[in-house]
Design an enzyme around this catalytic site. Structure first.
Site, short mmCIF file in Angstrom:
data_model
loop_
_atom_site.label_atom_id
_atom_site.label_comp_id
_atom_site.label_asym_id
_atom_site.label_seq_id
_atom_site.Cartn_x
_atom_site.Cartn_y
_atom_site.Cartn_z
CB SER A 159 -20.63 -18.13 12.66
OG SER A 159 -20.54 -19.53 12.23
CG HIS A 178 -23.54 -20.65 14.17
ND1 HIS A 178 -23.19 -20.07 12.99
CD2 HIS A 178 -24.76 -20.72 14.42
CE1 HIS A 178 -24.59 -19.33 12.65
NE2 HIS A 178 -25.42 -19.64 13.75
CG ASP A 210 -28.47 -18.35 12.01
OD1 ASP A 210 -29.50 -18.02 11.89
OD2 ASP A 210 -27.95 -18.86 12.88
#
Ligand SMILES: C[S@@+](CC[C@H](N)C(=O)[O-])C[C@H]1O[C@@H](n2cnc3c(N)ncnc32)[C@H](O)[C@@H]1O
Lengths: 187, 273
Positions: free
Chosen positions: A11, A38, A131
């Site tokens: 991310s 992401h 995540d």
């Protein structure tokens, strides 16, 4: 021999980390890599084009129902979850966000465990949320290999750290060392 | 990990749902269905999919809630603004050649996509001679679509989408705000007919100039995708237009040769004959 696929989640700080990782992966690297980075809903396929330009592997955005091939990196498109079917084809969905994210790393990792069982490698790099932690737990449970970027040197440590709160990863490494480890795994 | 036994149990569960209620999820993408079922299993504290099958068969309420979980209803207004831009520039001129226009939105969910279309048609001066049929498998989302009431908190995002999609007016023209919701204007609703239709099991719904079916086929396996694309082909008039979601394609289907790309990047196709 053992591993058939790699799932990779990253991310915040991802572009730099991926650059280091992919410039260090050897040209003949065989095992397919499925990647969630992401990104904003409106993003185009910039990341795929960029990564393709810095390594010798085929890098592309994942297409719906596409068959997973060796020597290829598949990137989850913006605003879609990426999943793997048991027959090793790809699925995209617009299901609700998971961990405020679509694509979500957990969604990819959990479906990958169903498809590959213990023949799977999970990697979590820099990022500002958690995540991927659940997905890594599933990979570990199924007997796959778990690797995280060293949180101490990651640009943003939260995401690899979140993994350590759930499991003891098999490897905690710097990016160059992750590439080296992957290069040493042959199929 | 998914064991062989668990997969068999899921197959039995889907078969049971089909036999008992007629909803056919047997040819949906496996990974997605499995994920929905897994979430349901955990949230309902059931020990196995076999136990879930029993509950499905004997408790209609439980089935109804499961049905909601199995149909993903995520949607938004002017989703993928470039798609609507392409409709305006490349498809509206085709539609303008018809005296009456019939449009079918298949898998319309709560209607955001359909109202977006009605707005676009109005701005292009086509709404008066258009009729939009909007269908979905799920009656609950259809009821919501019919109401045309959407949360106020979404409007900022939708307004941005609308502007990026080439909207020519002020977006606030199209709704009335009250408390924390907006209600779409009646003149838009008047042109839309909402009905239940199951793409997996039902036949031709209407003869249409334009069919819009976005982000529905991604949930189906190849076999069901082919079946539904065939249904669309048969439902379109000669040279009718088919619009799919940005990650869906007709290219690798059985009907690839029946269509040409009108706007390839936006997955807008034209029927050849
Ligand atoms: C993810 S939504 C897409 C909504 C909208 N078209 C969009 O792109 O934003 C998918 C919709 O397809 C509907 N659907 C699923 N299976 C269907 C079927 N067999 N027949 C008709 N609609 C179906 C679901 O109920 C859901 O509303």
């Amino acid at each position: 021999m053992k591993y058939e696929a790699i799932v990779l989640g990253v991310s915040a700080g991802g572009l730099k980390a991926l650059t280091t990782l992919f410039t260090n992966i050897k040209d003949s690297f065989k095992i397919p890599i499925l990647l969630v980075q992401h990104m904003h809903a409106g993003s185009d396929d910039y990341l795929a084009r960029y990564l393709a330009s810095i390594c010798k592997l085929t890098v592309k955005e994942a297409d719906e129902k596409e068959k997973i091939k060796n020597r290829t990196v598949y990137i989850a498109p913006a605003n879609y979850h990426l999943m793997i079917e048991d027959d090793k084809t790809l699925s995209l969905t617009i299901d609700q966000k998971v961990n405020y994210s679509r694509p979500s790393i957990d969604v990819l990792f959990e479906s990958a465990v169903d498809a590959y069982n213990d023949k799977l490698i999970g990697i979590i790099l820099t990022g500002a949320n958690d995540d991927g932690a659940r997905g890594m737990e599933q990979i570990k449970k199924a007997g796959g290999l778990t690797i995280i970027q060293n949180p101490k040197t990651a640009e943003v440590p939260s995401m690899p750290e979140a993994v350590t709160k759930r499991i003891k990863p098999d490897h905690i490494l710097e990016l160059e060392a992750i590439a080296k480890l992957l290069n040493s795994i042959t199929i | 990990m998914s064991s062989i036994n668990e997969n068999i149990e899921i197959i039995c569960l889907l078969e049971g749902i089909y036999q008992k209620y007629g909803y056919d999820f047997r040819n949906y993408s496996q990974a997605s269905v499995r994920r929905r079922l897994k979430l349901k299993l955990n949230s309902s504290n059931l020990p196995s999919y076999s136990a879930m099958l029993h509950k499905v068969l004997y408790e209609k309420d439980f089935f109804d809630s499961l049905l909601l979980d199995l149909t993903i209803n995520v949607t938004e207004m002017f989703r993928d603004p470039t798609f609507y831009k392409a409709l305006r520039s490349d498809i509206v001129p085709i539609l303008k050649t018809y005296p009456h226009i019939k449009i079918w939105h298949a898998g319309c969910s709560t209607g955001e996509e359909v109202y977006s279309m009605a707005i676009l048609l109005e701005e292009e001066g086509l709404l008066k001679r258009s009729l939009i049929y909007a269908t979905d498998i799920n009656e609950l989302v259809l009821a919501k679509a019919k109401e045309g009431i959407f949360p106020l908190e979404k409007i900022k995002e939708y307004t941005t989408n609308y502007q990026r999609a080439g909207g020519t007016e002020s977006f606030a023209e199209y709704y009335t705000a009250s408390y924390d919701a907006v209600i779409m204007k009646k003149r838009l609703k008047d042109k839309i007919v909402f009905s239940q239709h199951n793409l997996a099991t039902d036949g031709i719904f209407t003869e249409a100039h334009l069919i819009v079916c976005r982000n529905v086929l991604i949930y189906f396996n190849k076999e069901l995708q082919n079946k539904v694309l065939g249904l669309f082909k048969d439902s379109l008039i000669r040279k009718g237009v088919l619009a799919l979601g940005s990650k869906e394609t007709i290219k690798f289907s059985n009907y690839a040769n029946d269509f040409i790309e009108l706007v390839g990047k936006e997955k807008i196709y034209g029927k050849i004959r």
